[in-house]
Design a protein around this motif. Structure first.
Motif, PDB file in Angstrom:
ATOM      1  N   SER A  81       0.839  -1.196   0.000  1.00 58.10           N
ATOM      2  CA  SER A  81       0.000   0.000   0.000  1.00 58.10           C
ATOM      3  C   SER A  81       0.876   1.248   0.000  1.00 58.10           C
ATOM      4  O   SER A  81       0.437   2.322   0.368  1.00 58.10           O
ATOM      5  CB  SER A  81      -0.910  -0.004   1.231  1.00 58.10           C
ATOM      6  OG  SER A  81      -0.128  -0.043   2.412  1.00 58.10           O
ATOM      7  N   GLY A  82       2.141   1.095  -0.402  1.00 54.80           N
ATOM      8  CA  GLY A  82       3.073   2.216  -0.400  1.00 54.80           C
ATOM      9  C   GLY A  82       2.765   3.207  -1.511  1.00 54.80           C
ATOM     10  O   GLY A  82       1.921   2.990  -2.376  1.00 54.80           O
ATOM     11  N   THR A  83       3.474   4.316  -1.485  1.00 50.97           N
ATOM     12  CA  THR A  83       3.324   5.354  -2.496  1.00 50.97           C
ATOM     13  C   THR A  83       4.525   5.335  -3.430  1.00 50.97           C
ATOM     14  O   THR A  83       5.545   4.693  -3.147  1.00 50.97           O
ATOM     15  CB  THR A  83       3.196   6.737  -1.849  1.00 50.97           C
ATOM     16  OG1 THR A  83       4.455   7.077  -1.244  1.00 50.97           O
ATOM     17  CG2 THR A  83       2.098   6.749  -0.796  1.00 50.97           C
ATOM     18  N   ALA A  88      10.464   5.744  -4.898  1.00 43.79           N
ATOM     19  CA  ALA A  88      11.530   6.655  -5.332  1.00 43.79           C
ATOM     20  C   ALA A  88      12.692   6.647  -4.351  1.00 43.79           C
ATOM     21  O   ALA A  88      13.863   6.649  -4.756  1.00 43.79           O
ATOM     22  CB  ALA A  88      10.969   8.070  -5.484  1.00 43.79           C
ATOM     23  N   ALA A  89      12.391   6.643  -3.058  1.00 50.37           N
ATOM     24  CA  ALA A  89      13.448   6.615  -2.040  1.00 50.37           C
ATOM     25  C   ALA A  89      14.256   5.328  -2.130  1.00 50.37           C
ATOM     26  O   ALA A  89      15.490   5.343  -2.036  1.00 50.37           O
ATOM     27  CB  ALA A  89      12.835   6.779  -0.654  1.00 50.37           C
ATOM     28  N   LEU A  90      13.561   4.197  -2.340  1.00 50.68           N
ATOM     29  CA  LEU A  90      14.253   2.914  -2.453  1.00 50.68           C
ATOM     30  C   LEU A  90      15.049   2.836  -3.757  1.00 50.68           C
ATOM     31  O   LEU A  90      16.127   2.237  -3.802  1.00 50.68           O
ATOM     32  CB  LEU A  90      13.239   1.772  -2.392  1.00 50.68           C
ATOM     33  CG  LEU A  90      12.525   1.567  -1.054  1.00 50.68           C
ATOM     34  CD1 LEU A  90      11.494   0.461  -1.168  1.00 50.68           C
ATOM     35  CD2 LEU A  90      13.531   1.226   0.043  1.00 50.68           C
ATOM     36  N   TYR A  91      14.510   3.437  -4.805  1.00 51.12           N
ATOM     37  CA  TYR A  91      15.178   3.410  -6.117  1.00 51.12           C
ATOM     38  C   TYR A  91      16.563   4.046  -6.037  1.00 51.12           C
ATOM     39  O   TYR A  91      17.515   3.556  -6.640  1.00 51.12           O
ATOM     40  CB  TYR A  91      14.310   4.138  -7.130  1.00 51.12           C
ATOM     41  CG  TYR A  91      14.910   4.255  -8.514  1.00 51.12           C
ATOM     42  CD1 TYR A  91      15.108   3.131  -9.305  1.00 51.12           C
ATOM     43  CD2 TYR A  91      15.255   5.495  -9.036  1.00 51.12           C
ATOM     44  CE1 TYR A  91      15.650   3.239 -10.575  1.00 51.12           C
ATOM     45  CE2 TYR A  91      15.797   5.617 -10.315  1.00 51.12           C
ATOM     46  CZ  TYR A  91      15.994   4.484 -11.073  1.00 51.12           C
ATOM     47  OH  TYR A  91      16.531   4.585 -12.336  1.00 51.12           O
ATOM     48  N   TRP A 118      -2.380  12.512 -12.993  1.00 53.23           N
ATOM     49  CA  TRP A 118      -3.254  12.528 -11.819  1.00 53.23           C
ATOM     50  C   TRP A 118      -3.300  13.868 -11.097  1.00 53.23           C
ATOM     51  O   TRP A 118      -4.052  14.017 -10.125  1.00 53.23           O
ATOM     52  CB  TRP A 118      -2.815  11.435 -10.835  1.00 53.23           C
ATOM     53  CG  TRP A 118      -3.058  10.047 -11.352  1.00 53.23           C
ATOM     54  CD1 TRP A 118      -3.949   9.670 -12.295  1.00 53.23           C
ATOM     55  CD2 TRP A 118      -2.378   8.847 -10.942  1.00 53.23           C
ATOM     56  NE1 TRP A 118      -3.893   8.308 -12.513  1.00 53.23           N
ATOM     57  CE2 TRP A 118      -2.938   7.781 -11.696  1.00 53.23           C
ATOM     58  CE3 TRP A 118      -1.370   8.567 -10.026  1.00 53.23           C
ATOM     59  CZ2 TRP A 118      -2.518   6.469 -11.552  1.00 53.23           C
ATOM     60  CZ3 TRP A 118      -0.954   7.259  -9.888  1.00 53.23           C
ATOM     61  CH2 TRP A 118      -1.518   6.217 -10.630  1.00 53.23           C
ATOM     62  N   GLY A 119      -2.493  14.825 -11.519  1.00 54.00           N
ATOM     63  CA  GLY A 119      -2.503  16.129 -10.875  1.00 54.00           C
ATOM     64  C   GLY A 119      -2.010  16.112  -9.449  1.00 54.00           C
ATOM     65  O   GLY A 119      -2.418  16.938  -8.629  1.00 54.00           O
ATOM     66  N   VAL A 123       4.029  11.507  -3.603  1.00 52.85           N
ATOM     67  CA  VAL A 123       3.487  11.158  -2.288  1.00 52.85           C
ATOM     68  C   VAL A 123       2.011  10.786  -2.397  1.00 52.85           C
ATOM     69  O   VAL A 123       1.510   9.919  -1.671  1.00 52.85           O
ATOM     70  CB  VAL A 123       3.662  12.338  -1.299  1.00 52.85           C
ATOM     71  CG1 VAL A 123       3.008  12.027   0.037  1.00 52.85           C
ATOM     72  CG2 VAL A 123       5.139  12.647  -1.106  1.00 52.85           C
ATOM     73  N   GLY A 124       1.299  11.402  -3.328  1.00 53.67           N
ATOM     74  CA  GLY A 124      -0.130  11.143  -3.474  1.00 53.67           C
ATOM     75  C   GLY A 124      -0.466  10.057  -4.477  1.00 53.67           C
ATOM     76  O   GLY A 124      -1.644   9.859  -4.791  1.00 53.67           O
ATOM     77  N   ALA A 125       0.536   9.351  -4.990  1.00 55.99           N
ATOM     78  CA  ALA A 125       0.310   8.307  -5.999  1.00 55.99           C
ATOM     79  C   ALA A 125       0.548   6.933  -5.395  1.00 55.99           C
ATOM     80  O   ALA A 125       1.609   6.671  -4.826  1.00 55.99           O
ATOM     81  CB  ALA A 125       1.233   8.525  -7.189  1.00 55.99           C
TER      82      ALA A 125
END
Length: 380
Positions: A81-83, A88-91, A118-119, A123-125
């Motif tokens: 259920s992560g964003t 991105a942080a793990l990448y 998605w506008g 963090v919101g994706a």
């Protein structure tokens, strides 16, 4: 005692004392509790909940029994259920082929794709909706309520390029790393339908004017001369120009090549992973490259990383028309140059064989080429 004593109540499971014992299983460390004289494995983790009684007071025996039961325990893998911000942080931490600068560029494009589609920001994706991101982005860039995959549009080239770069964050080789950190990428995350592409003519470039101006740079701006030369006459990308060392250069007869490949000892990884050699089409540039010491960079500038991003682009603008990336446009001119030289060489070879056949009195060139000419064309 006259009063009847009430039986002692068993404490709730979440208040059971932890005796300091643990068992390791598939990278997890699970607590073991001593309950009513016997050991049990209990974990309230949402990802891996277990409650296994062992029925023995021996810790060694209990661990053996627990491992046997864990091996047969059906574990339901839950979707993360992560964003995309978590990904991105793990990448950035993940072991990957590209450099950290390239990785930052990939994340920047991903952020742009999410913003258009998605506008929102990363963090919101949600990770679980990744398969919905790509068609939403196609529709947004095309200015349509739904994506159109059948019509050839100029914007489809930019759409395809952006999606490829953004989707590289979720490639299969990185997914085990994400999974080990608790982020499961859906299987269909990169099942992408690509919009139709038509032939796109490269921006017009003033090749003759560029050559004249480039030759004058050798005396006035040597770093610019090297940079433009490597892009125009060897087809190198910006990252390859920055990383290129003297030991990358080699000769084969009268031809000079630059070997492009992964070099783990230097911390350099090639963009595509392919190994190939780029022919250097300028003799003055080839002579300079051959004189560079093995471990020295071919491009020397006090602020090379910052300089190469802006200055060559500005200098090239007047020669590369409407190209979005002027330095990269030189790769197209290099490709045209290689094609032209190759065609001329093939035609010249055919003419030479025909002349040899005529002088030998043969009715065709097949006999001349197959039985009379040496394989490498040299006089033996």
């Amino acid at each position: 005692m006259s009063a009847k004593q009430s039986p002692k109540k068993e404490p709730p499971a979440h208040k059971l004392p932890i005796m300091g014992a643990t068992i390791k299983w598939e990278g997890r460390e699970l607590p073991m509790l001593l309950h009513q004289g016997t050991w049990r494995v209990r974990s309230r983790s949402k990802v891996f909940p277990v409650d296994i009684p062992t029925g023995t007071a021996s810790l060694t025996e209990a661990k053996k029994i627990a491992r046997e039961k864990l091996a047969h325990l059906p574990v339901k893998e839950k979707r993360s259920s992560g964003t995309l911000a978590d990904v991105a942080a793990l990448y950035m931490e993940a072991p990957k082929r590209c450099s950290q600068d390239s990785a930052k560029g990939n994340l920047s494009i991903l952020g742009s794709v999410v913003k258009h589609a998605w506008g929102t920001d990363l963090v919101g994706a949600s990770v679980v909706k990744l398969n919905e991101l790509w068609p939403a982005y196609v529709a947004a860039r095309q200015g349509l309520p739904r994506p159109d995959y059948s019509t050839r549009r100029d914007v489809n080239h930019a759409i395809t390029s952006a999606i490829r770069q953004a989707a590289s964050v979720f490639i299969g080789s990185l997914r085990p790393f994400y999974k080990s950190r608790g982020i499961v990428i859906p299987d269909d995350a990169t099942n992408i339908i690509w919009p139709a592409l038509g032939h796109r003519t490269p921006p017009e470039a003033k090749s003759d004017d560029l050559l004249t101006a480039w030759e004058a740079l050798r005396e006035s701006d040597f770093p610019m001369w090297v940079t433009v030369g490597l892009a125009r006459f060897a087809g190198l990308r910006q990252s390859e120009i920055l990383a290129c060392r003297g030991k990358w250069v080699r000769t084969d007869g009268a031809i000079t090549y630059i070997d492009l490949r992964d070099r783990e000892e230097d911390g350099y990884f090639h963009k595509t992973g392919r190994w190939y050699s780029a022919r250097v089409l300028s003799r003055p540039l080839a002579e300079y490259l051959l004189a560079v010491p093995d471990d020295s960079p071919v491009l020397v500038h006090p602020t090379v990383d910052h300089w190469i991003k802006y200055e060559p682009q500005k200098w090239l603008k007047k020669f590369t028309g409407k190209a979005d990336k002027p330095l990269h446009r030189l790769r197209g001119l290099y490709a045209d140059h290689v094609k032209q030289e190759t065609e001329e060489a093939i035609l010249a070879r055919a003419a030479a064989i025909k002349e040899a056949s005529r002088n030998l009195g043969h009715t065709g060139t097949a006999v001349t080429e197959g039985h009379y000419l040496t394989p490498d064309g040299r006089v033996s």
